[in-house]
Design a protein around this motif. Structure first.
Motif: not given
Length: 68
Positions: A11-17, A19-25, A47-52
């Motif tokens: 779920q950590d990986v899913t959440r990060a992906v 978030g990136a797609k929602k940001a248009g990355i 590169t971008t990291e998972e949002p804090n």
């Protein structure tokens, strides 16, 4: 030899992906370090990291109250 518990969850990986797609990355790949650090590598080489936690709180606040 015993195995260490996993430092990240699916779920950590899913959440990060998400978030990136929602940001248009557009993602080229995902890197996960042994300590559980998740690094998303964009197709353009950035590169971008998972949002804090602060980023998540801001996103939730803006969703409730709208952006100014």
């Amino acid at each position: 030899m015993t195995r260490r518990p996993c430092a990240f969850r699916q779920q950590d990986v899913t959440r990060a992906v998400r978030g990136a797609k929602k940001a248009g990355i557009d993602l080229a790949r995902i890197e996960i370090a042994q300590d559980g650090k998740i690094v998303l590598v964009a197709e353009n080489g950035g590169t971008t990291e998972e949002p804090n936690d602060l980023d998540r709180e801001l996103e939730e606040f803006e969703a409730r109250h709208g952006k100014n």
